[in-house]
Design an enzyme around this catalytic site. Structure first.
Site, PDB file in Angstrom:
ATOM      1  N   HIS A 113      -9.177   3.151 -10.817  1.00  0.00           N
ATOM      2  CA  HIS A 113      -8.694   4.490 -11.176  1.00  0.00           C
ATOM      3  C   HIS A 113      -8.702   4.741 -12.688  1.00  0.00           C
ATOM      4  CE1 HIS A 113      -4.640   2.497 -11.619  1.00  0.00           C
ATOM      5  NE2 HIS A 113      -4.544   3.378 -12.595  1.00  0.00           N
ATOM      6  N   ASP A 143      -8.910  -1.046  -5.730  1.00  0.00           N
ATOM      7  CA  ASP A 143      -8.655  -0.475  -7.055  1.00  0.00           C
ATOM      8  C   ASP A 143      -9.090  -1.436  -8.169  1.00  0.00           C
ATOM      9  OD1 ASP A 143      -7.892   1.512  -8.816  1.00  0.00           O
ATOM     10  OD2 ASP A 143      -5.805   0.835  -8.940  1.00  0.00           O
ATOM     11  N   GLY A 214      -1.218   3.689 -19.033  1.00  0.00           N
ATOM     12  CA  GLY A 214      -1.952   2.942 -20.055  1.00  0.00           C
ATOM     13  C   GLY A 214      -1.935   1.453 -19.813  1.00  0.00           C
ATOM     14  N   ASN A 215      -0.926   0.974 -19.048  1.00  0.00           N
ATOM     15  CA  ASN A 215      -0.880  -0.431 -18.658  1.00  0.00           C
ATOM     16  C   ASN A 215      -1.867  -0.749 -17.532  1.00  0.00           C
ATOM     17  OD1 ASN A 215       2.448  -0.647 -19.555  1.00  0.00           O
ATOM     18  ND2 ASN A 215       1.076  -2.375 -19.952  1.00  0.00           N
ATOM     19  N   SER A 216      -2.286   0.271 -16.801  1.00  0.00           N
ATOM     20  CA  SER A 216      -3.151   0.056 -15.643  1.00  0.00           C
ATOM     21  C   SER A 216      -4.400  -0.718 -16.035  1.00  0.00           C
ATOM     22  CB  SER A 216      -3.563   1.395 -15.028  1.00  0.00           C
ATOM     23  OG  SER A 216      -2.476   2.022 -14.412  1.00  0.00           O
ATOM     24  N   VAL A 274      -6.680   0.169  15.607  1.00  0.00           N
ATOM     25  CA  VAL A 274      -5.586   0.871  14.929  1.00  0.00           C
ATOM     26  C   VAL A 274      -4.302   0.172  15.353  1.00  0.00           C
ATOM     27  CG1 VAL A 274      -4.325   3.041  14.691  1.00  0.00           C
ATOM     28  CG2 VAL A 274      -6.822   3.062  14.875  1.00  0.00           C
ATOM     29  N   ILE A 275      -3.501  -0.240  14.364  1.00  0.00           N
ATOM     30  CA  ILE A 275      -2.291  -0.998  14.655  1.00  0.00           C
ATOM     31  C   ILE A 275      -1.066  -0.255  14.146  1.00  0.00           C
ATOM     32  CG2 ILE A 275      -3.444  -3.245  14.655  1.00  0.00           C
ATOM     33  CD1 ILE A 275      -2.398  -3.624  11.780  1.00  0.00           C
TER      34      ILE A 275
END
Length: 471
Positions: A113, A143, A214-216, A274-275
């Site tokens: 992201h 991500d 900004g830490n991402s 699907v659970i």
């Protein structure tokens, strides 16, 4: 005076104790200075630029066809920078994040992201030098993004093993919150293996390390100075840090990185089911001693699970010997396998334990949506719901062999548990439903004051719900 001398040893002891308490407290707290000095050179700031059409320019009239004098008049009347004429100007959207170097030839890990939809990615090193980065690949599901800058003998971070982490351990984050380069924050691991909405394939590390915009993409360290995670998300109601942050385990991130580097994409295991979570009422309904496992609410036709014999209503208790405590544990384990891998599932079916062996498939790029539902009313029952048989077209559209469609919901148990017209009921009290008559017969025989399960399809998504019929 002699009496004063008798108190001097006591005063001295108290003074020494007062000096010892801060020293003892200081000795028990970790010192992060050496870790920060060694790690900081390999932590980078990442800024991106995305070119967007100027909204103001696009809203302005086209002046190209006007006479020169009139066009000049309108142009002087427009706000500065608004353009005019066809196309207008472009504005730039900028974002800031963090990353860290994992190889001395310039490979960098960060969050997807941070660099998503970027037209240009700039990496700023600890010596303030800047260079353009090439995007090697991204994986939105985890991500994680892999970048490459040109360089030799670049500083590199040591990588640890996130699987060895335990709640309560000290961890340190270095990043660029709000653009402040190489900001250091510390905390402890709050929990391991957290699942977040829409993030099924990452068992997140939860910490209380202060993380802000900004830490991402920045690294999370253990006390040995090894990277154990990538800081990714925070839980917040205010927009700022509130004591709950999440990091991607470095074991997961490096597996993604290696696949991106090798082929530009990531392959994950897939069962085709699907659970849903097993709560207390569902556990009672399926004859379990306690709420645990992953309840299979839907099995996709011709998927790996269907071919391996998994059925709707099975409760998966373990996979390859790993217990499934929460339903979210299953996607983590399945996603870590490669397509073609063998998997052994322990399931509960009809109150009995059963072992299934199947071959894991590759997760498809996009899911399939089921078509809408229509039908004619044919039956009603004690649940306070009118149902109808499914047409052949409806069965085909929903990829099912039987069931009934809800046409109307009156006051009663159905309304209380949230059933709606258009829902499809495929199972009631652990029994598959073929038609409206069978549904009504089963509904008449339902027990009272005991949890009863019902499998419902809504807009292509299946789930089990429970209810109790009063005396």
């Amino acid at each position: 005076m002699p009496r004063l001398k008798s108190y001097l040893p006591i005063f001295a002891a108290v003074l020494m104790l007062g000096q010892a308490v801060p020293a003892l407290a200081e000795a028990q707290l970790p010192d992060f200075t050496q870790l920060v000095e060694q790690a900081s050179p390999a932590v980078v700031n990442i800024s991106t630029t995305q070119k967007l059409p100027d909204r103001r320019a696009s809203s302005m009239p086209d002046l190209e066809g006007l006479p020169p004098g009139l066009r000049d008049f309108f142009e002087r009347s427009m706000p500065p920078g608004s353009g005019g004429g066809k196309g207008g100007r472009q504005r730039e959207a900028q974002s800031l994040g963090s990353g860290f170097i994992i190889s001395n030839d310039g490979y960098i890990l960060t969050n997807n992201h941070v660099v998503a939809d970027a037209d240009e990615i700039i990496v700023r090193l600890s010596d303030r030098s800047e260079m353009k980065a090439k995007l090697i690949g991204t994986d939105p599901r985890s991500d994680v993004a892999l970048l490459k800058i040109e360089g030799k003998n670049l500083p590199v971070l040591k990588l640890g093993k996130s699987q060895d982490l335990k709640a309560g351990q000290w961890v340190v984050a270095i990043g660029s919150p709000f653009g402040f380069d190489h900001t250091v924050t510390q905390g402890i691991i709050s929990a391991m293996g957290r699942s977040l909405p829409n993030e099924s394939y990452v068992p997140f590390i939860q910490t209380d390390v202060p993380i802000n915009p900004g830490n991402s993409g920045g690294p999370l360290f253990n006390l040995a100075g090894e990277v154990v995670g990538i800081n990714s998300q925070i839980y917040t109601r205010s927009g700022g840090f509130m004591g709950v942050s999440f990091a991607i385990p470095i074991d997961v991130a490096m597996d993604v990185s290696n696949q991106l580097k090798a082929g530009g994409k990531v392959s994950r295991g897939w069962l085709g089911v699907v659970i849903q979570e097993v709560n207390k009422d569902l556990a009672e309904s399926f004859g379990l001693d306690k709420p645990a496992g992953a309840l299979v609410a839907q099995v996709l036709d011709n998927g790996p699970a269907a071919k391996g014999g998994l059925q709707v209503g099975d409760v998966i208790l373990s996979m390859n010997g790993q217990p499934i405590v929460m339903s979210a544990d299953l996607p983590h384990l399945v996603g870590a396998l490669k397509a073609g891998s063998k998997a052994t599932l322990e399931v509960v079916r009809d109150g009995k334990r059963k072992t299934l062996d199947l071959t894991v498939g590759a997760i498809p790029d996009e899911g399939k949506e089921m078509a809408g539902l229509t039908g004619a009313e044919q039956s009603s029952n004690r649940l306070g719901v009118s149902v109808a048989d499914l047409t052949d077209e409806q069965k085909k559209a929903n990829d099912i062999k039987g069931g009934v469609i809800i046409k109307d919901v009156q006051d009663g148990p159905a309304a209380l548990i949230g059933l709606q017209p258009g829902d499809v009921i495929t199972h009631l009290n652990n029994q598959a439903i073929n038609d409206a008559k069978q549904f009504t017969d089963i509904a008449k025989a339902l027990p009272k004051n005991r949890s009863v399960s019902m499998r419902v399809l809504r807009q292509g998504r299946a789930s089990f719900i429970t209810f109790k019929l009063a005396e």
